[in-house]
Design a protein around this motif. Structure first.
Motif, PDB file in Angstrom:
ATOM      1  N   ARG A 104      39.577 -35.156  21.176  1.00  0.00           N
ATOM      2  CA  ARG A 104      39.665 -34.178  20.067  1.00  0.00           C
ATOM      3  C   ARG A 104      40.558 -33.028  20.530  1.00  0.00           C
ATOM      4  N   VAL A 105      41.657 -32.808  19.807  1.00  0.00           N
ATOM      5  CA  VAL A 105      42.650 -31.829  20.251  1.00  0.00           C
ATOM      6  C   VAL A 105      42.756 -30.691  19.239  1.00  0.00           C
ATOM      7  N   ASP A 149      49.859 -39.902  18.811  1.00  0.00           N
ATOM      8  CA  ASP A 149      49.303 -40.426  20.059  1.00  0.00           C
ATOM      9  C   ASP A 149      47.978 -41.117  19.745  1.00  0.00           C
ATOM     10  N   PRO A 150      47.890 -42.444  19.970  1.00  0.00           N
ATOM     11  CA  PRO A 150      46.651 -43.165  19.612  1.00  0.00           C
ATOM     12  C   PRO A 150      45.418 -42.650  20.348  1.00  0.00           C
ATOM     13  N   ALA A 151      45.612 -41.909  21.440  1.00  0.00           N
ATOM     14  CA  ALA A 151      44.452 -41.377  22.166  1.00  0.00           C
ATOM     15  C   ALA A 151      43.780 -40.225  21.424  1.00  0.00           C
ATOM     16  N   VAL A 152      44.450 -39.676  20.407  1.00  0.00           N
ATOM     17  CA  VAL A 152      43.889 -38.535  19.669  1.00  0.00           C
ATOM     18  C   VAL A 152      43.021 -39.047  18.520  1.00  0.00           C
ATOM     19  N   SER A 153      41.716 -38.716  18.588  1.00  0.00           N
ATOM     20  CA  SER A 153      40.790 -39.186  17.543  1.00  0.00           C
ATOM     21  C   SER A 153      40.608 -38.141  16.449  1.00  0.00           C
ATOM     22  N   ALA A 154      40.817 -36.862  16.781  1.00  0.00           N
ATOM     23  CA  ALA A 154      40.699 -35.792  15.769  1.00  0.00           C
ATOM     24  C   ALA A 154      41.627 -34.664  16.172  1.00  0.00           C
ATOM     25  N   LEU A 155      42.218 -34.023  15.144  1.00  0.00           N
ATOM     26  CA  LEU A 155      43.210 -32.981  15.398  1.00  0.00           C
ATOM     27  C   LEU A 155      42.909 -31.797  14.499  1.00  0.00           C
ATOM     28  N   ALA A 160      37.958 -19.398  22.139  1.00  0.00           N
ATOM     29  CA  ALA A 160      37.019 -20.218  22.921  1.00  0.00           C
ATOM     30  C   ALA A 160      35.822 -20.652  22.073  1.00  0.00           C
ATOM     31  N   ALA A 161      35.343 -19.744  21.217  1.00  0.00           N
ATOM     32  CA  ALA A 161      34.190 -20.081  20.362  1.00  0.00           C
ATOM     33  C   ALA A 161      34.564 -21.183  19.380  1.00  0.00           C
ATOM     34  N   LEU A 162      35.769 -21.111  18.837  1.00  0.00           N
ATOM     35  CA  LEU A 162      36.225 -22.157  17.917  1.00  0.00           C
ATOM     36  C   LEU A 162      36.316 -23.502  18.649  1.00  0.00           C
ATOM     37  N   ALA A 163      36.907 -23.476  19.851  1.00  0.00           N
ATOM     38  CA  ALA A 163      37.069 -24.714  20.627  1.00  0.00           C
ATOM     39  C   ALA A 163      35.710 -25.348  20.920  1.00  0.00           C
ATOM     40  N   THR A 164      34.736 -24.518  21.268  1.00  0.00           N
ATOM     41  CA  THR A 164      33.389 -25.018  21.565  1.00  0.00           C
ATOM     42  C   THR A 164      32.723 -25.557  20.294  1.00  0.00           C
ATOM     43  N   GLY A 165      32.785 -24.757  19.232  1.00  0.00           N
ATOM     44  CA  GLY A 165      32.131 -25.132  17.975  1.00  0.00           C
ATOM     45  C   GLY A 165      32.709 -26.412  17.389  1.00  0.00           C
ATOM     46  N   TRP A 166      34.008 -26.584  17.528  1.00  0.00           N
ATOM     47  CA  TRP A 166      34.675 -27.772  16.943  1.00  0.00           C
ATOM     48  C   TRP A 166      34.530 -28.995  17.864  1.00  0.00           C
ATOM     49  N   GLY A 167      34.145 -28.753  19.106  1.00  0.00           N
ATOM     50  CA  GLY A 167      33.974 -29.857  20.057  1.00  0.00           C
ATOM     51  C   GLY A 167      35.289 -30.358  20.622  1.00  0.00           C
ATOM     52  N   ALA A 168      36.209 -29.443  20.913  1.00  0.00           N
ATOM     53  CA  ALA A 168      37.517 -29.841  21.442  1.00  0.00           C
ATOM     54  C   ALA A 168      37.397 -30.396  22.863  1.00  0.00           C
ATOM     55  N   ASP A 169      38.176 -31.448  23.131  1.00  0.00           N
ATOM     56  CA  ASP A 169      38.309 -31.947  24.513  1.00  0.00           C
ATOM     57  C   ASP A 169      39.520 -31.318  25.186  1.00  0.00           C
ATOM     58  N   LEU A 170      40.503 -30.919  24.362  1.00  0.00           N
ATOM     59  CA  LEU A 170      41.740 -30.314  24.877  1.00  0.00           C
ATOM     60  C   LEU A 170      42.202 -29.273  23.867  1.00  0.00           C
TER      61      LEU A 170
END
Ligand code: AMP
Ligand code: GLY
Length: 421
Positions: free
Chosen positions: A2-3, A22-28, A55-65
């Motif tokens: 999840r990017v 990029d096929p490795a990206v499951s959510a953007l 940082a709060a958005l990245a955590t809340g959205w569940g970003a991997d990158l």
């Protein structure tokens, strides 16, 4: 994977297009994003200048990158906040981003690393300004030392104009740098780095002035093209060895490792390659032509940089052919852009959004000085240029302006390297 991409310009739209491929990206997701990124990436509201909010958005959205586009969040410490939250982040720390945030810091690093750059004179007050201009001589180069979105520099043979710019910056409480003038064509060379390993991308040329023939004021960039048929063979290897690797090594030695995108703005002068500036992020509009030529999946590359595993990454693969992007700007850009006008034709292929929003009724409107970056690839530069301008003819914004000569001098073989001294 999840990017989450942070930013709202055409650079971020180009990043989203490449990440989406990029096929490795499951959510953007792209925050805040624009009318163009919405078609391929979830939008989210965020104040990009607030590291805790990013940082709060990245955590809340569940970003991997998290991939941070602009310099403002980087200099504010957004990458540090995201990493502190335990999430991989493509982008340097606030300290390392000073390579872009402070021109005098960049000069110190270059001196320590033996990187070739223009001589410079830091200026603390009006009297020092006069002395520095006398020593440097014409043409005069006067810079605002802080972040100025490419608009803080005046290059002029008019001493009064040089003094006036320096005084304006000093009066506003800023610091000024006077520099030796660098002759020769400019090249932007980007490198992806994890703080140790450095992978250069393809050299690009930006067109910084507003008007055809390089007239008018400096802007954030009015168009770009790659590759550079006139660049000397071996340029990338030379810049890697003399500029990029020594700079990354020096940052590591200082305990402020630089990971992310190191952007070297270069002048190919009669005395050899010189660094004009460093930026700490992908260039805009250069990214819009680099990424369409990159065959290597982007998310994997940026993740390797973010996680310190670039040494194990396979060599980069590039498509043959060329890419051109033409910026369509709002009336009044760069001084006082008018915004809020309807934009049509902007959902066509190759049209990247730079400054747009969308109304509840679906109308796309201009929201920034650079509104669109209209991009095309072709089997060579002439074909890419032709196609990009065909696409420009298909978009509409009242009173818009754009340069009609992006990549033209290169196509016509008119770019020469200065005779070595
Ligand atoms: P900067 O913000 O340092 O990238 O400067 C913006 C633009 O001003 C550059 O892309 C160059 O076109 C021009 N410029 C900056 N420094 C110099 C220099 N020392 N000599 C000639 N042109 C310069
Ligand atoms: N194209 C110039 C910049 O990104 O700073």
């Amino acid at each position: 994977m999840r990017v989450l991409v942070i930013g709202s310009g055409a650079r971020e739209h180009a990043l989203c297009v490449a990440l989406n491929d990029d096929p490795a990206v499951s959510a953007l997701a792209c925050a805040p994003g624009n009318a163009g990124t919405r078609a391929i990436a979830e939008p989210a509201a965020v104040d990009v200048a607030d590291p805790a909010a990013v940082a709060a958005l990245a955590t809340g959205w569940g970003a991997d990158l998290v991939v941070i586009g602009p310099e403002v969040p980087l200099v504010a410490g957004a990458a540090d906040a995201v990493r502190d939250a335990g999430i991989a982040c493509f982008g340097p720390s606030a300290e390392a981003a000073q390579l872009e945030g402070s021109k005098s810091f960049a000069k110190h690093v270059m001196t320590a690393a033996g990187v070739p750059t223009a001589r410079s004179w830091p200026v603390g007050g009006p009297a020092e300004l006069e002395t520095a201009l006398d020593e440097a001589g014409a043409p005069f180069v006067v810079k605002d030392d802080g972040l100025a979105a490419g608009k803080g520099v005046v290059v002029t043979t008019d001493r009064d104009a040089a003094v006036a710019h320096g005084r304006r910056v000093l009066d506003a409480g800023g610091a000024v740098l006077v520099e030796e003038y660098l002759d020769g064509p400019e090249v932007s060379l980007f490198a992806v780095t994890d703080g140790t390993t450095v992978l250069p991308l393809v050299p690009v040329q930006d067109h910084k002035r507003r008007d055809d023939g390089d007239g008018g004021p400096n802007t954030g960039g009015m168009g770009a093209y790659a590759p550079l048929p006139w660049a000397p063979p071996g340029l990338v290897d030379e810049v890697l060895a003399t500029v990029l690797q020594p700079t990354v090594d020096e940052m590591a030695r200082r305990g402020e490792p630089f990971s992310g995108l190191l952007y070297a703005g270069l002048a190919l002068t009669s005395r050899g390659v010189r660094v004009v500036e460093f930026n700490a992020r992908f260039g805009d509009p250069e990214t819009q032509v680099v990424l369409p030529l990159l065959e290597t999946p982007l998310a994997g590359l940026l993740q390797a940089a973010a996680t310190g595993t670039l040494a194990e990454h396979p060599p980069l693969r590039w498509r043959s052919g060329a890419a051109v992007t033409v910026v369509v700007a709002a009336p009044g850009y760069p001084e006082k852009p008018r915004t809020g006008d309807p934009v049509t034709g902007a959902d066509a292929e190759g049209v990247l959004h730079a400054g747009t929003t969308v109304d509840a009724d679906g109308t796309v409107r201009s929201s920034g000085g650079r509104v669109l970056a209209v991009t095309a690839v072709g089997e060579d530069l002439a074909a890419a240029r032709r196609r990009a301008y065909e696409r420009v003819a298909g978009v509409w914004l009242a009173d818009a302006h754009w340069r009609t000569d992006i990549a033209l001098a290169a196509v016509e073989g008119r770019i020469g390297l200065p005779t070595p001294q």
